[in-house]
Design a protein around this motif. Sequence first.
Motif, PDB file in Angstrom:
ATOM      1  N   ASP A  17       0.769  -1.080   0.081  1.00 28.39           N
ATOM      2  CA  ASP A  17      -0.002   0.093  -0.039  1.00 28.39           C
ATOM      3  C   ASP A  17       0.890   1.239  -0.128  1.00 28.39           C
ATOM      4  O   ASP A  17       0.524   2.350   0.036  1.00 28.39           O
ATOM      5  CB  ASP A  17      -0.904   0.220   1.236  1.00 28.39           C
ATOM      6  N   GLY A  18       2.317   1.136  -0.032  1.00 31.77           N
ATOM      7  CA  GLY A  18       3.030   2.169  -0.043  1.00 31.77           C
ATOM      8  C   GLY A  18       3.470   3.042   1.175  1.00 31.77           C
ATOM      9  O   GLY A  18       3.934   3.924   1.114  1.00 31.77           O
ATOM     10  N   GLU A  19       2.918   2.348   2.166  1.00 33.46           N
ATOM     11  CA  GLU A  19       3.197   2.793   3.569  1.00 33.46           C
ATOM     12  C   GLU A  19       3.873   1.901   4.316  1.00 33.46           C
ATOM     13  O   GLU A  19       4.205   0.627   3.980  1.00 33.46           O
ATOM     14  CB  GLU A  19       1.888   2.894   4.456  1.00 33.46           C
ATOM     15  N   PRO A  20       5.041   2.263   5.240  1.00 37.61           N
ATOM     16  CA  PRO A  20       6.032   1.599   5.847  1.00 37.61           C
ATOM     17  C   PRO A  20       5.099   0.682   7.001  1.00 37.61           C
ATOM     18  O   PRO A  20       4.082   0.989   7.623  1.00 37.61           O
ATOM     19  CB  PRO A  20       6.900   2.464   6.707  1.00 37.61           C
ATOM     20  N   SER A  21       5.635  -0.506   7.375  1.00 37.56           N
ATOM     21  CA  SER A  21       5.053  -1.455   8.209  1.00 37.56           C
ATOM     22  C   SER A  21       5.379  -0.915   9.758  1.00 37.56           C
ATOM     23  O   SER A  21       6.333  -0.020   9.900  1.00 37.56           O
ATOM     24  CB  SER A  21       5.505  -2.655   7.991  1.00 37.56           C
ATOM     25  N   ASP A  22       4.651  -1.332  10.648  1.00 38.19           N
ATOM     26  CA  ASP A  22       4.960  -1.081  12.017  1.00 38.19           C
ATOM     27  C   ASP A  22       6.374  -1.386  12.431  1.00 38.19           C
ATOM     28  O   ASP A  22       6.978  -0.658  13.125  1.00 38.19           O
ATOM     29  CB  ASP A  22       4.324  -1.787  12.994  1.00 38.19           C
ATOM     30  N   ALA A  23       7.016  -2.535  11.659  1.00 31.81           N
ATOM     31  CA  ALA A  23       8.123  -2.943  12.172  1.00 31.81           C
ATOM     32  C   ALA A  23       9.320  -1.919  11.536  1.00 31.81           C
ATOM     33  O   ALA A  23      10.336  -1.534  12.050  1.00 31.81           O
ATOM     34  CB  ALA A  23       8.581  -4.481  11.634  1.00 31.81           C
ATOM     35  N   LEU A  25       8.561   1.326  10.862  1.00 33.05           N
ATOM     36  CA  LEU A  25       8.595   2.491  11.658  1.00 33.05           C
ATOM     37  C   LEU A  25       9.462   2.372  12.900  1.00 33.05           C
ATOM     38  O   LEU A  25       9.851   3.281  13.356  1.00 33.05           O
ATOM     39  CB  LEU A  25       7.123   2.956  11.877  1.00 33.05           C
ATOM     40  N   ASP A  26       9.333   1.158  13.730  1.00 30.23           N
ATOM     41  CA  ASP A  26       9.844   0.786  14.838  1.00 30.23           C
ATOM     42  C   ASP A  26      11.543   1.044  14.598  1.00 30.23           C
ATOM     43  O   ASP A  26      12.128   1.565  15.374  1.00 30.23           O
ATOM     44  CB  ASP A  26       9.533  -0.427  15.538  1.00 30.23           C
ATOM     45  N   ALA A  27      11.983   0.438  13.595  1.00 29.76           N
ATOM     46  CA  ALA A  27      13.490   0.455  13.071  1.00 29.76           C
ATOM     47  C   ALA A  27      13.888   2.048  12.993  1.00 29.76           C
ATOM     48  O   ALA A  27      14.954   2.171  13.182  1.00 29.76           O
ATOM     49  CB  ALA A  27      13.647  -0.313  11.941  1.00 29.76           C
ATOM     50  N   ILE A  28      12.942   2.723  12.379  1.00 31.98           N
ATOM     51  CA  ILE A  28      13.298   4.322  11.979  1.00 31.98           C
ATOM     52  C   ILE A  28      13.406   4.728  13.390  1.00 31.98           C
ATOM     53  O   ILE A  28      14.521   5.605  13.594  1.00 31.98           O
ATOM     54  CB  ILE A  28      12.510   4.667  11.183  1.00 31.98           C
ATOM     55  N   GLU A  29      12.432   4.577  14.491  1.00 28.14           N
ATOM     56  CA  GLU A  29      12.553   5.348  15.404  1.00 28.14           C
ATOM     57  C   GLU A  29      13.629   4.645  16.408  1.00 28.14           C
ATOM     58  O   GLU A  29      14.457   5.613  16.993  1.00 28.14           O
ATOM     59  CB  GLU A  29      11.103   5.050  16.557  1.00 28.14           C
ATOM     60  N   THR A  30      14.103   3.601  16.166  1.00 25.72           N
ATOM     61  CA  THR A  30      15.315   3.159  17.023  1.00 25.72           C
ATOM     62  C   THR A  30      16.527   3.766  16.624  1.00 25.72           C
ATOM     63  O   THR A  30      17.372   4.186  17.224  1.00 25.72           O
ATOM     64  CB  THR A  30      15.385   1.526  16.805  1.00 25.72           C
ATOM     65  N   GLU A  31      16.565   3.935  15.191  1.00 22.05           N
ATOM     66  CA  GLU A  31      17.847   4.552  14.634  1.00 22.05           C
ATOM     67  C   GLU A  31      17.684   6.327  14.440  1.00 22.05           C
ATOM     68  O   GLU A  31      18.802   6.940  14.300  1.00 22.05           O
ATOM     69  CB  GLU A  31      17.981   4.125  13.156  1.00 22.05           C
ATOM     70  N   MET A  32      16.846   6.685  14.780  1.00 18.30           N
ATOM     71  CA  MET A  32      16.654   8.268  14.761  1.00 18.30           C
ATOM     72  C   MET A  32      17.754   9.011  15.577  1.00 18.30           C
ATOM     73  O   MET A  32      18.140  10.015  15.038  1.00 18.30           O
ATOM     74  CB  MET A  32      15.128   8.672  15.227  1.00 18.30           C
ATOM     75  N   PRO A  33      18.196   8.584  16.758  1.00 15.34           N
ATOM     76  CA  PRO A  33      19.213   9.317  17.587  1.00 15.34           C
ATOM     77  C   PRO A  33      20.483   9.508  16.817  1.00 15.34           C
ATOM     78  O   PRO A  33      21.340  10.647  16.410  1.00 15.34           O
ATOM     79  CB  PRO A  33      19.580   8.635  18.864  1.00 15.34           C
ATOM     80  N   LEU A  34      20.863   8.452  15.877  1.00 10.94           N
ATOM     81  CA  LEU A  34      21.956   8.158  15.068  1.00 10.94           C
ATOM     82  C   LEU A  34      21.712   9.336  13.967  1.00 10.94           C
ATOM     83  O   LEU A  34      22.730   9.946  13.666  1.00 10.94           O
ATOM     84  CB  LEU A  34      22.354   6.786  14.690  1.00 10.94           C
TER      85      LEU A  34
END
Length: 88
Positions: A17-23, A25-34
Amino acid sequence: MQSIITLPVTSAALSFDGEPSDAELDAIETEMPLVLADVELLDAVIKTLDRPVSKLDERRIRRARNRVVAARRGLTNRVTAVQSGGAA
């Protein structure tokens, strides 16, 4: 004249559907400080491109590099703790 042949649509193409999955999004949130630390380092380096580097610039770049290293260390520890199942 050449005819254009269309291929049948597969079910795999319809399920995206063109949207990122919950997993994801969680990976992006985990890597955001870096990511933010890398952006800060790039900003510090970009500021010095058109002028000589001052002592303040050197300190700003050194602190930004330290933040990148700390963010990488934190991300690595978090990933290692999740993979091993224990606390780091």
